[in-house]
Motif scaffolding. Structure first.
Motif, PDB file in Angstrom:
ATOM      1  N   ALA A 135      -4.799 -38.766  31.899  1.00 28.82           N
ATOM      2  CA  ALA A 135      -3.997 -37.476  32.083  1.00 28.82           C
ATOM      3  C   ALA A 135      -2.825 -37.577  31.058  1.00 28.82           C
ATOM      4  O   ALA A 135      -2.638 -36.622  30.291  1.00 28.82           O
ATOM      5  N   ALA A 136      -2.005 -38.804  30.938  1.00 30.03           N
ATOM      6  CA  ALA A 136      -0.974 -38.809  29.772  1.00 30.03           C
ATOM      7  C   ALA A 136      -1.558 -38.696  28.315  1.00 30.03           C
ATOM      8  O   ALA A 136      -0.978 -38.031  27.597  1.00 30.03           O
ATOM      9  N   ALA A 137      -2.465 -39.283  28.002  1.00 24.09           N
ATOM     10  CA  ALA A 137      -3.289 -39.426  26.966  1.00 24.09           C
ATOM     11  C   ALA A 137      -3.539 -37.890  26.572  1.00 24.09           C
ATOM     12  O   ALA A 137      -3.401 -37.635  25.417  1.00 24.09           O
ATOM     13  N   ASP A 138      -4.220 -37.209  27.248  1.00 20.62           N
ATOM     14  CA  ASP A 138      -5.046 -36.021  27.184  1.00 20.62           C
ATOM     15  C   ASP A 138      -3.681 -34.766  26.829  1.00 20.62           C
ATOM     16  O   ASP A 138      -3.583 -33.975  25.947  1.00 20.62           O
ATOM     17  N   ALA A 139      -2.476 -35.120  27.670  1.00 14.02           N
ATOM     18  CA  ALA A 139      -1.476 -34.158  27.319  1.00 14.02           C
ATOM     19  C   ALA A 139      -0.528 -34.161  26.111  1.00 14.02           C
ATOM     20  O   ALA A 139      -0.222 -33.644  25.597  1.00 14.02           O
ATOM     21  N   CYS A 140      -0.651 -35.494  25.682  1.00 13.55           N
ATOM     22  CA  CYS A 140      -0.010 -35.921  24.550  1.00 13.55           C
ATOM     23  C   CYS A 140      -0.811 -35.182  23.224  1.00 13.55           C
ATOM     24  O   CYS A 140      -0.171 -34.513  22.563  1.00 13.55           O
ATOM     25  N   LEU A 141      -2.013 -35.529  23.455  1.00  8.78           N
ATOM     26  CA  LEU A 141      -2.852 -34.657  22.330  1.00  8.78           C
ATOM     27  C   LEU A 141      -2.890 -33.206  22.332  1.00  8.78           C
ATOM     28  O   LEU A 141      -2.846 -32.872  21.361  1.00  8.78           O
ATOM     29  N   LYS A 142      -2.755 -32.701  23.608  1.00  8.13           N
ATOM     30  CA  LYS A 142      -2.869 -31.280  23.434  1.00  8.13           C
ATOM     31  C   LYS A 142      -1.336 -30.556  23.230  1.00  8.13           C
ATOM     32  O   LYS A 142      -1.259 -29.570  22.777  1.00  8.13           O
ATOM     33  N   TYR A 143      -0.277 -31.489  23.806  1.00 12.35           N
ATOM     34  CA  TYR A 143       0.972 -30.591  23.964  1.00 12.35           C
ATOM     35  C   TYR A 143       1.949 -31.397  22.832  1.00 12.35           C
ATOM     36  O   TYR A 143       3.057 -30.935  22.787  1.00 12.35           O
ATOM     37  N   GLY A 144       1.593 -32.387  22.329  1.00 14.11           N
ATOM     38  CA  GLY A 144       2.440 -33.212  21.431  1.00 14.11           C
ATOM     39  C   GLY A 144       3.331 -34.248  22.398  1.00 14.11           C
ATOM     40  O   GLY A 144       3.154 -34.170  23.610  1.00 14.11           O
ATOM     41  N   ILE A 145       4.173 -34.938  21.768  1.00 14.67           N
ATOM     42  CA  ILE A 145       4.941 -36.006  22.453  1.00 14.67           C
ATOM     43  C   ILE A 145       6.230 -35.467  22.926  1.00 14.67           C
ATOM     44  O   ILE A 145       6.754 -36.313  23.901  1.00 14.67           O
ATOM     45  N   GLY A 146       6.958 -34.346  22.943  1.00 12.81           N
ATOM     46  CA  GLY A 146       8.009 -33.887  23.699  1.00 12.81           C
ATOM     47  C   GLY A 146       8.321 -32.645  23.603  1.00 12.81           C
ATOM     48  O   GLY A 146       7.569 -31.724  22.879  1.00 12.81           O
ATOM     49  N   THR A 147       9.098 -32.073  24.242  1.00  7.38           N
ATOM     50  CA  THR A 147       9.688 -30.808  24.185  1.00  7.38           C
ATOM     51  C   THR A 147      10.804 -30.448  23.255  1.00  7.38           C
ATOM     52  O   THR A 147      10.905 -29.339  22.870  1.00  7.38           O
ATOM     53  N   ALA A 148      11.614 -31.404  23.003  1.00  4.04           N
ATOM     54  CA  ALA A 148      12.785 -31.306  22.006  1.00  4.04           C
ATOM     55  C   ALA A 148      13.911 -30.253  22.554  1.00  4.04           C
ATOM     56  O   ALA A 148      14.317 -29.444  21.612  1.00  4.04           O
ATOM     57  N   ALA A 149      13.830 -30.045  23.891  1.00  6.91           N
ATOM     58  CA  ALA A 149      14.718 -29.065  24.466  1.00  6.91           C
ATOM     59  C   ALA A 149      15.118 -29.483  25.634  1.00  6.91           C
ATOM     60  O   ALA A 149      14.296 -30.124  26.498  1.00  6.91           O
ATOM     61  N   VAL A 150      16.181 -28.764  26.346  1.00  6.31           N
ATOM     62  CA  VAL A 150      16.550 -28.814  27.732  1.00  6.31           C
ATOM     63  C   VAL A 150      15.666 -27.940  28.394  1.00  6.31           C
ATOM     64  O   VAL A 150      15.198 -26.769  27.799  1.00  6.31           O
ATOM     65  N   ARG A 151      15.587 -27.907  29.687  1.00  6.39           N
ATOM     66  CA  ARG A 151      14.836 -27.175  30.433  1.00  6.39           C
ATOM     67  C   ARG A 151      15.241 -25.531  30.308  1.00  6.39           C
ATOM     68  O   ARG A 151      14.187 -24.785  30.411  1.00  6.39           O
ATOM     69  N   THR A 152      16.624 -25.205  30.345  1.00  5.73           N
ATOM     70  CA  THR A 152      16.918 -23.821  30.308  1.00  5.73           C
ATOM     71  C   THR A 152      16.918 -23.267  28.787  1.00  5.73           C
ATOM     72  O   THR A 152      17.161 -22.139  28.869  1.00  5.73           O
ATOM     73  N   ILE A 153      16.374 -23.842  27.879  1.00  2.00           N
ATOM     74  CA  ILE A 153      16.073 -23.468  26.526  1.00  2.00           C
ATOM     75  C   ILE A 153      14.792 -23.125  26.266  1.00  2.00           C
ATOM     76  O   ILE A 153      14.397 -22.188  26.779  1.00  2.00           O
ATOM     77  N   ILE A 154      13.943 -24.121  25.868  1.00  2.00           N
ATOM     78  CA  ILE A 154      12.593 -23.997  25.899  1.00  2.00           C
ATOM     79  C   ILE A 154      11.839 -25.232  26.265  1.00  2.00           C
ATOM     80  O   ILE A 154      10.646 -25.572  25.826  1.00  2.00           O
ATOM     81  N   GLY A 155      12.495 -26.089  27.126  1.00  2.00           N
ATOM     82  CA  GLY A 155      11.798 -27.228  27.554  1.00  2.00           C
ATOM     83  C   GLY A 155      11.179 -27.095  28.675  1.00  2.00           C
ATOM     84  O   GLY A 155      10.541 -28.189  29.021  1.00  2.00           O
ATOM     85  N   THR A 156      10.844 -26.058  29.525  1.00  2.00           N
ATOM     86  CA  THR A 156      10.071 -25.745  30.711  1.00  2.00           C
ATOM     87  C   THR A 156       8.425 -25.217  30.220  1.00  2.00           C
ATOM     88  O   THR A 156       8.442 -24.311  29.564  1.00  2.00           O
ATOM     89  N   THR A 157       7.845 -26.221  30.225  1.00  2.00           N
ATOM     90  CA  THR A 157       6.409 -25.809  30.085  1.00  2.00           C
ATOM     91  C   THR A 157       5.614 -25.380  31.318  1.00  2.00           C
ATOM     92  O   THR A 157       6.063 -25.612  32.387  1.00  2.00           O
ATOM     93  N   THR A 158       4.356 -25.081  31.037  1.00  2.29           N
ATOM     94  CA  THR A 158       3.451 -24.640  32.414  1.00  2.29           C
ATOM     95  C   THR A 158       3.337 -25.716  33.296  1.00  2.29           C
ATOM     96  O   THR A 158       3.189 -25.818  34.371  1.00  2.29           O
ATOM     97  N   LEU A 159       3.259 -26.908  32.466  1.00  2.00           N
ATOM     98  CA  LEU A 159       2.994 -28.340  33.199  1.00  2.00           C
ATOM     99  C   LEU A 159       4.177 -28.348  34.445  1.00  2.00           C
ATOM    100  O   LEU A 159       3.919 -29.115  35.418  1.00  2.00           O
ATOM    101  N   HIS A 160       5.241 -28.404  34.040  1.00  2.00           N
ATOM    102  CA  HIS A 160       6.429 -28.404  34.666  1.00  2.00           C
ATOM    103  C   HIS A 160       6.443 -27.511  35.879  1.00  2.00           C
ATOM    104  O   HIS A 160       6.605 -27.900  37.175  1.00  2.00           O
TER     105      HIS A 160
END
Length: 395
Positions: free
Chosen positions: A61-86
Motif C-alpha cells: 500500500a505504501a509503495a503504490d501510494a508513493c507511485l500514484k501520489y508522489g512522496i509528500g504533500t509539501a503543505a500543512v493540512r489547512t492549505i493544500i495538504g489534505t488528500t482524499t486519503l486523509h
C-alpha cells in the motif's frame, strides 16, 4: 571560550547520573528479530504490537501510494495538504473507534498537546491528570492555560477528592486526562470508575489509547471498547506509530470537536501533513486488523507465555496487565548493566531509569508482539535467567 561550553558540564552531569543516552541504530526491518548496532537480537523494545511494519499488504500500500501520489504533500493540512486519503482514513478511524468523527494529527504526542491546549484555554479551567500519564499529556497541560491537578496513580479516592474540591467544582470547564494503558508499567486505567466519577461531576473525559489501540477491546478498538463504555468517553486519542506500525496520531470524538480543532489546534495548523504513502499504510493496517484477527490472538498468547515464564524465573513484573512487561530492577546502574549484558546474550530490552520512572522503580521494559515466536521468548527468558544469576539478582 565558546558560549556553548556549558553543554559539556551538562553532558558530564547526565553521564554521572546514568541519564546520558547513546542511540542504538537499527540496521534491518523493525522486526521481532532485528539487527541493532550490528548484532542480531531478539527485539523486546519495539511498539510493533501486531508486527505490521513488515506486513506485505501494508508495504505494498505504501509503495503504490508513493507511485500514484508522489512522496509528500509539501503543505500543512489547512492549505493544500489534505488528500482524499486523509479524508478516507479519518472516516475509517471514526468507525474503528465508534465515534462521530476523527482528525489525524502528525503524531500521538502532538495529538495530546493539541487537545489540551485547544480546549483548556482559561485560568478558570481545570485539567486533571493521573500522575503517571505520558509526557505528551504533561506537556499539553503546560501549554494550556488551565489550573493543573494531579491525582495519585489510579487512586480513585484521591480523584474523587479533587473533583469534589471547591476550586474544581467552580471551574468554568473541567477535563480529566488519563492514559488507557500506562506505558511504563503496562497496567490499565480504571476507566469504569473514572467515567462514573466524571459523569457525576460534569467533567470531560479524555483517554490516550496509544498503547491500547490495536491491543485491547474487540478488534483492538481500545480501552473504551474493552470496558464497554461506548458513548461515555468524550475524547479518544490514538497513535498510528505502535500497533499500526507507521507514524501519526488521531483524535476521535464528536463532529464538533473535529471541526473546532481544525481551526484551533496549533500542531495541526502549523505542521506539514503526512505523506500519502503513510496514510495509505494506515488504511491498509486497518484492513489487516479487521481481516486477520489471529494477529491479536497471537499477541495475547505470546504475552501470557512471556509473563508466566519471567515470573516463574523469579522476576517482578509489577502491575502489568498488557504486552508491556516491566522487569523491576530498582537501581539505575544495575538496570543499564542488565540491559547491556542481555544485549551481549542476543536480547534487546531497554533499561528505563529516572526521570522517566521514579527513583527505585528502575526497570527493563519488554514489549511482546504478535511477531515473536514462542522459541524467541524462551531464549529471551533463558538470557534473563543467566544474567540475573550472574548479577546476583536471582538465587
Amino acid at each position: 571560550m565558546s558560549r556553548m561550553d556549558f553543554l559539556k558540564d551538562e553532558i558530564n552531569k547526565l553521564k554521572e547520573e546514568n541519564r546520558f543516552i547513546k542511540l542504538r541504530v537499527l540496521e534491518s526491518e523493525q522486526a521481532p528479530i532485528a539487527v541493532i548496532d550490528g548484532k542480531k537480537v531478539i527485539n523486546l523494545t519495539s511498539n510493533n504490537y501486531l508486527n505490521l511494519t513488515t506486513h506485505p499488504k501494508v508495504k505494498k500500500a505504501a509503495a503504490d501510494a508513493c507511485l500514484k501520489y508522489g512522496i509528500g504533500t509539501a503543505a500543512v493540512r489547512t492549505i493544500i495538504g489534505t488528500t482524499t486519503l486523509h479524508g478516507e482514513l479519518e472516516k475509517r478511524l471514526a468507525e474503528f473507534k465508534q465515534t462521530e468523527a476523527a482528525l489525524v494529527i502528525q503524531s500521538g504526542f502532538t495529538s495530546n498537546t493539541a487537545v489540551c491546549q485547544s480546549l483548556m484555554t482559561s485560568h478558570e479551567d481545570v485539567l486533571i491528570s493521573d500522575e503517571l500519564n505520558h509526557a505528551s499529556i504533561i506537556d499539553g497541560g503546560r501549554l494550556s492555560k488551565a489550573v493543573k491537578k494531579v491525582y495519585r496513580h489510579s487512586d480513585m479516592t484521591h480523584l474523587k477528592e479533587i473533583l469534589e474540591s471547591p476550586e474544581v467544582k467552580k471551574a468554568r470547564r473541567r477535563m480529566l486526562v488519563t492514559d488507557g494503558v500506562f506505558s511504563m508499567d503496562g497496567d490499565i486505567a480504571k476507566l469504569p470508575e473514572i467515567v462514573e466519577l466524571c459523569e457525576r461531576h460534569d467533567t470531560i473525559i479524555m483517554v490516550d489509547d496509544a498503547h491500547s489501540s490495536g491491543v485491547l477491546g474487540n478488534q483492538g478498538r481500545g480501552t473504551v471498547d474493552h470496558f464497554d463504555l461506548k458513548g461515555r468517553v468524550d475524547i479518544q486519542i490514538g497513535t498510528l506509530s505502535k500497533a499500526f506500525g507507521t507514524i501519526g496520531g488521531y483524535v476521535a470524538g464528536c463532529q464538533d470537536l473535529r471541526d473546532y480543532m481544525v481551526s484551533t489546534a496549533r500542531p495541526f495548523l502549523f505542521s506539514s501533513s503526512h505523506p500519502p504513502s503513510v496514510i495509505a499504510t494506515c488504511l491498509a493496517g486497518l484492513d489487516v486488523i479487521y481481516n486477520e484477527p489471529e494477529l491479536l490472538e497471537k499477541l495475547w498468547t505470546n504475552t501470557k507465555f512471556f509473563k508466566e515464564e519471567i515470573v516463574k524465573a523469579g522476576f517482578d513484573i509489577n502491575k502489568s496487565e498488557t504486552p508491556i512487561t516491566p522487569v523491576m530492577i530498582g537501581d539505575t546502574k544495575k538496570a543499564v548493566e542488565f540491559s547491556d549484558r542481555l544485549f551481549e546474550e542476543g536480547v534487546f530490552a531497554l533499561s528505563i531509569g529516572f526521570p522517566t520512572v521514579a527513583k527505585g522503580k528502575e526497570r527493563l521494559r519488554n514489549i511482546i508482539t504478535a511477531g515473536h515466536e514462542i522459541t524467541d521468548l524462551e531464549r529471551a527468558v533463558a538470557a534473563y535467567k543467566k544474567v540475573g544469576k550472574e548479577m546476583g539478582l536471582l538465587s
